[in-house]
Design an enzyme around this catalytic site. Structure first.
Site, mmCIF file in Angstrom:
data_model
loop_
_atom_site.group_PDB
_atom_site.id
_atom_site.type_symbol
_atom_site.label_atom_id
_atom_site.label_comp_id
_atom_site.label_asym_id
_atom_site.label_seq_id
_atom_site.Cartn_x
_atom_site.Cartn_y
_atom_site.Cartn_z
ATOM 1 N N ASP A 169 -4.308 -12.802 3.563
ATOM 2 C CA ASP A 169 -5.741 -12.341 4.139
ATOM 3 C C ASP A 169 -6.920 -12.454 3.385
ATOM 4 O OD1 ASP A 169 -4.705 -10.514 2.439
ATOM 5 O OD2 ASP A 169 -4.962 -8.820 3.741
ATOM 6 N N HIS A 197 0.635 -1.306 0.066
ATOM 7 C CA HIS A 197 -0.223 0.142 -0.186
ATOM 8 C C HIS A 197 0.755 1.059 0.025
ATOM 9 C CE1 HIS A 197 -3.694 -2.190 0.404
ATOM 10 N NE2 HIS A 197 -3.304 -2.715 1.676
ATOM 11 N N ASP A 206 -2.578 -10.593 -2.396
ATOM 12 C CA ASP A 206 -3.211 -10.048 -1.180
ATOM 13 C C ASP A 206 -4.442 -9.840 -1.336
ATOM 14 O OD1 ASP A 206 -2.231 -8.701 1.624
ATOM 15 O OD2 ASP A 206 -3.721 -7.629 0.642
ATOM 16 N N HIS A 228 -5.945 -7.616 -0.719
ATOM 17 C CA HIS A 228 -6.330 -6.043 -0.984
ATOM 18 C C HIS A 228 -5.575 -5.435 -2.113
ATOM 19 C CE1 HIS A 228 -7.250 -6.577 3.424
ATOM 20 N NE2 HIS A 228 -8.371 -5.688 3.289
#
Ligand SMILES: [Zn+2]
Length: 362
Positions: free
Chosen positions: A261, A136, A173, A175
């Site tokens: 995740d 991120h 991931d 996200h």
């Protein structure tokens, strides 16, 4: 004739990567990115025996110059200064601790070491079990539990080698890796493929229409899947999008943003996959290495917030990378598959393919 192939895998870690901790109690998001996830994963992997054939490496510390390969001096200075202060907010869900700069530089160093080992031919693959995560973090902003973009820095580091012209980054991931996507959005030498949970009602970053810009057009591939996506949707996206796209790009190296995740038992992500999909990523990426110019792959931990499932998930990935059959692990329970989600994901996958078709070599 039998060719001599180096099939070794490096496992890179460092006990001090577990030191950084943001000062929040549960259920704050920040509390889930904690030392326990690293410690329990490493202990699980040691006890499983999967590391016994691997080369264990203690991560070296990167210098403060290394993050400048992708980040602005402002961000690097701020992370250093706020670690000295020992507290404070750097960005959304990104807070300092006294151990932040040490853990962050070790994780950058471990990621670059993985690249060096693959490029030197010491190993075919490397897995970097370190934290804090990175995908991120954008050029100038820390956010989403991330400070330095480990995978992006290691990718730029790899591209400094004269024999490395193109790198594919695979990010599974839960996200969207907004930081990695932004850093390479106009770069034709870096292909970014992201599998992520996506909310089609609110249209955040990560839509399949984001294909890159300028010379980088066609190198950014987003695979936005619906909440509660099951293993079968990932299998379909891997086979129909990831494998042909990486083959077409023909990279010299594969980097992996390995976030765990999207596991069904993760407290942060809302997907519905288990270690069988994480085995599949390992298996398919190892196979891609054998049919492209790629010298190998370097995996760097991103998310994954259930300390009980990160271990089996990484174990499965490592078995896949080793060319082994899918292991039967304790998290693999049968769960009901929502056909509506599978069908809608198939439509999305079709839209992604339609979008990227124009940019791919036959
Ligand atoms: Zn995540």
């Amino acid at each position: 004739m039998i060719a001599l192939v180096n099939d070794k895998i490096a496992f890179i870690s460092h006990p001090k990567a577990s030191l950084h901790r943001m000062p929040f109690p549960k259920p704050h998001l920040e509390s889930f990115e904690n030392p326990l996830r690293y410690q329990m994963a490493e202990r699980y992997l040691e006890q499983s025996g999967v590391l016994s054939d691997m080369i264990r490496v203690k991560a070296p510390r990167a210098t403060l110059k290394d993050p400048l390969l992708v980040h602005s001096p402002y961000l690097v200075d701020t992370v250093e200064m706020m670690s000295e202060i020992g507290t404070g907010q750097l960005g959304e869900s990104a807070y300092a601790s006294p151990d932040l700069i040490r853990a962050a530089l070790l994780t950058v160093g471990g990621s670059m070491k993985g690249v060096d080992m693959v490029l030197a031919g010491d190993v075919k693959h490397a897995f970097v079990l370190m934290r804090p995560p990175g995908h991120h973090a954008s050029t100038s902003n820390a956010m989403g539990l991330c400070y330095f973009n480990n995978v992006a820095i290691a990718t730029k580091h790899a591209l400094q080698d004269k024999t490395i012209h193109r790198v594919s980054i695979i990010d599974f991931d839960d996200h969207h890796g907004n930081g990695t996507s932004e850093i390479f959005y106009t770069n034709p030498d870096v292909q970014y493929i992201s599998f992520h949970e996506y909310d089609f009602e609110n249209f955040g970053l990560g839509h399949y229409d984001e294909v890159g810009y300028g010379n980088g057009k066609g190198t950014n591939i987003n695979i936005p899947l619906l909440e509660t996506s099951p293993d079968i949707s990932y299998e379909s996206a891997i086979n129909r999008i990831m494998i042909p796209a990486v083959k077409s790009f023909n990279p010299d190296l594969i980097m992996v943003s390995a976030g765990y995740d999207a596991h069904y038992a993760d407290p942060v992500g809302n997907m519905d996959i288990d270690s069988r999909t994480y085995w599949r990523f390992g298996r398919e990426i190892d196979k891609i290495v054998s049919i492209t110019n790629a010298r190998g792959s370097v995996w760097v931990l991103e998310g994954g917030y259930n300390p009980f499932t990160i271990g089996p998930s990484i174990h499965a990935s490592l078995e896949g990378l080793s060319g082994n059959t899918q292991p039967i692990l304790e998290d693999q329970i049968d769960r009901e598959v929502n056909k509506l989600i599978v069908d809608s994901n198939d439509e999305i996958i079709g839209k992604v393919l339609e979008t990227i078709k124009a940019f791919q070599k036959k």
